[in-house]
Design an enzyme around this catalytic site. Structure first.
Site, PDB file in Angstrom:
ATOM      1  N   SER A 194       0.837  -1.188   0.000  1.00  0.00           N
ATOM      2  CA  SER A 194       0.000   0.000   0.000  1.00  0.00           C
ATOM      3  C   SER A 194       0.881   1.250   0.000  1.00  0.00           C
ATOM      4  CB  SER A 194      -0.944  -0.040   1.217  1.00  0.00           C
ATOM      5  OG  SER A 194      -1.920   0.976   1.143  1.00  0.00           O
TER       6      SER A 194
ATOM      7  N   ASP B 124      -8.791  -6.161  -5.032  1.00  0.00           N
ATOM      8  CA  ASP B 124      -8.366  -4.884  -4.456  1.00  0.00           C
ATOM      9  C   ASP B 124      -8.815  -3.759  -5.386  1.00  0.00           C
ATOM     10  OD1 ASP B 124      -7.122  -2.673  -3.389  1.00  0.00           O
ATOM     11  OD2 ASP B 124      -5.098  -3.506  -3.445  1.00  0.00           O
TER      12      ASP B 124
ATOM     13  N   HIS C  83      -8.178  -4.914  -0.556  1.00  0.00           N
ATOM     14  CA  HIS C  83      -6.873  -4.303  -0.321  1.00  0.00           C
ATOM     15  C   HIS C  83      -6.170  -4.911   0.889  1.00  0.00           C
ATOM     16  CE1 HIS C  83      -3.773  -1.317  -0.645  1.00  0.00           C
ATOM     17  NE2 HIS C  83      -4.011  -0.835   0.558  1.00  0.00           N
TER      18      HIS C  83
END
Length: 376
Positions: free
Chosen positions: A151, A316, A349
């Site tokens: 991320s 995601d 995610h």
């Protein structure tokens, strides 16, 4: 029963001012750090782990005096794990502007003797990377065997390969992107507005009032958390299940998903700092290495020398696989070494934090390659 992996925190102080991308500078700052494993004699087995929005330097293991506080990536980093601390010297650094030990808005401003609050300067991904490079200098590490993150951490890993190409042998970017989409920026701004409009925010100097803008933080976390989960995952976990046997015909909690999000928001507001949330989401928004190259990512990456592992997850939608493939295409156009894995996982995610066997096997296999190929 697994033997506990005990860790401890270190603090590194820096007196030389750090120039920031926004034009300000930060003097007399500190970085909270944890290290795992042993740096070898050649000092070429170091791996830097970069953290995401609400994480910290506590990547793995537990503290002897707090055995329930498990590192946020403990399933990935440790003895015998995909990033094996029996082989690698792993470093976790808390980013500047955070609220978990490094200098940030909750720290005392030496100019005023009061907490920085909203006077803490805006920091960027590039600023964090520059501070990490100074830490590496302090530790005597000229070149990392790998820089890795998921991320926002993946953005830092990518920035490392661009800003310090000769100091990174392998760059591992997981569930990330080279720049946020308009939708992502929009979600971040809604979260920020929730905090900024909280009556307890007091223009960022709420600590002096003895209050916390918890209502804004709760909403910010609820908005963010929705984006971390996939629709399939939410449906599987909660569906349209009710908290009680019948609808309440009011504006309280009717559905299990509402209860879950409010719980997450309440918990977050108890430990996270509102100014830190504002800073870190802005850093997410601002990251765009192609900005200085007329939007061309390939030109932005032209100077990288690292080998790459890029991993994305099928569900995601916050940092969709298409964003990872953009990075892969640019690297292939530049004839750089890149391995890409797109994992079919239902968790959205958050999958980069979870125990997916295929994902962990891919990382483990790649780190075996890191060991074989060395720092060249």
């Amino acid at each position: 029963m697994t033997t506990p992996f005990f860790v401890s925190e270190q603090r590194f102080d820096f007196a030389t001012p750090l120039p920031l991308r926004g034009g300000a500078q930060l003097a007399d700052y500190s970085l909270a750090v944890e290290t795992y494993g042993t740096l070898n004699a050649a000092r070429d087995n170091a791996v830097l782990i970069c953290h995401a929005l609400n994480a910290s330097h506590h990547v793995a293991g537990v503290y002897q005096d707090d055995p329930d506080r498990l590192g946020w990536w403990d399933n990935m980093v440790g003895p015998g794990k995909p990033v094996d601390t029996d082989r690698f010297f792993v470093i976790g650094v808390n980013n500047l502007g955070s609220c978990f030990g490094s200098t940030g808005p909750t720290s005392i401003n030496p100019k005023t003797g009061r907490p920085y609050g909203s006077d803490f300067p805006v920091v960027t991904v590039e600023d964090w990377v520059d501070a990490q490079a100074l830490l590496a200098d302090r530790l005597g590490i000229e070149r990392f065997a790998a820089v890795m993150g998921g991320s926002l951490g993946g953005m830092q890993a990518l920035a490392w390969s661009v800003r310090y190409p000769k100091r990174v042998a392998h760059c591992i970017v997981i569930a990330s992107t080279a720049r946020l989409s308009a939708q992502n920026i929009a979600f971040n701004d809604v979260a920020r507005q929730a905090i900024l409009s909280d009556p307890d925010y007091h223009e960022g100097h709420y600590a002096e009032r003895g209050v916390v803008p918890k209502r804004g933080l709760r909403v910010a976390r609820m908005v963010g958390h929705i984006t971390y989960l996939s629709d399939d995952d939410m449906a599987a976990k909660f569906g349209r299940a009710l908290r009680s046997e019948s609808l309440q015909y009011g504006f309280g909690v009717d559905f299990e998903i509402e209860s879950y999000l409010r719980y997450q928001g309440d918990k977050f507001s108890e430990y996270f700092d509102a100014n830190t949330y504002l800073l870190i989401t802005k850093a997410l928004d601002y990251f765009d290495p192609a900005r200085d190259f007329d939007g061309c990512l390939t030109r932005a990456l032209a100077g990288v020398e690292a080998r790459f592992l890029i991993i994305s997850f099928s569900t995601d939608w916050r940092f969709a696989p298409a964003r990872s493939r953009e990075i892969v295409r640019s690297l292939l156009d530049l004839k750089r070494s890149v391995t890409y894995a797109e994992i079919d996982a239902p968790h959205g995610h958050d999958a980069f934090l979870l125990d997916d066997l295929r994902y962990h096997r891919a990382v483990r296999a790649y780190f075996r390659r890191v060991m074989t190929q060395g720092p060249k």
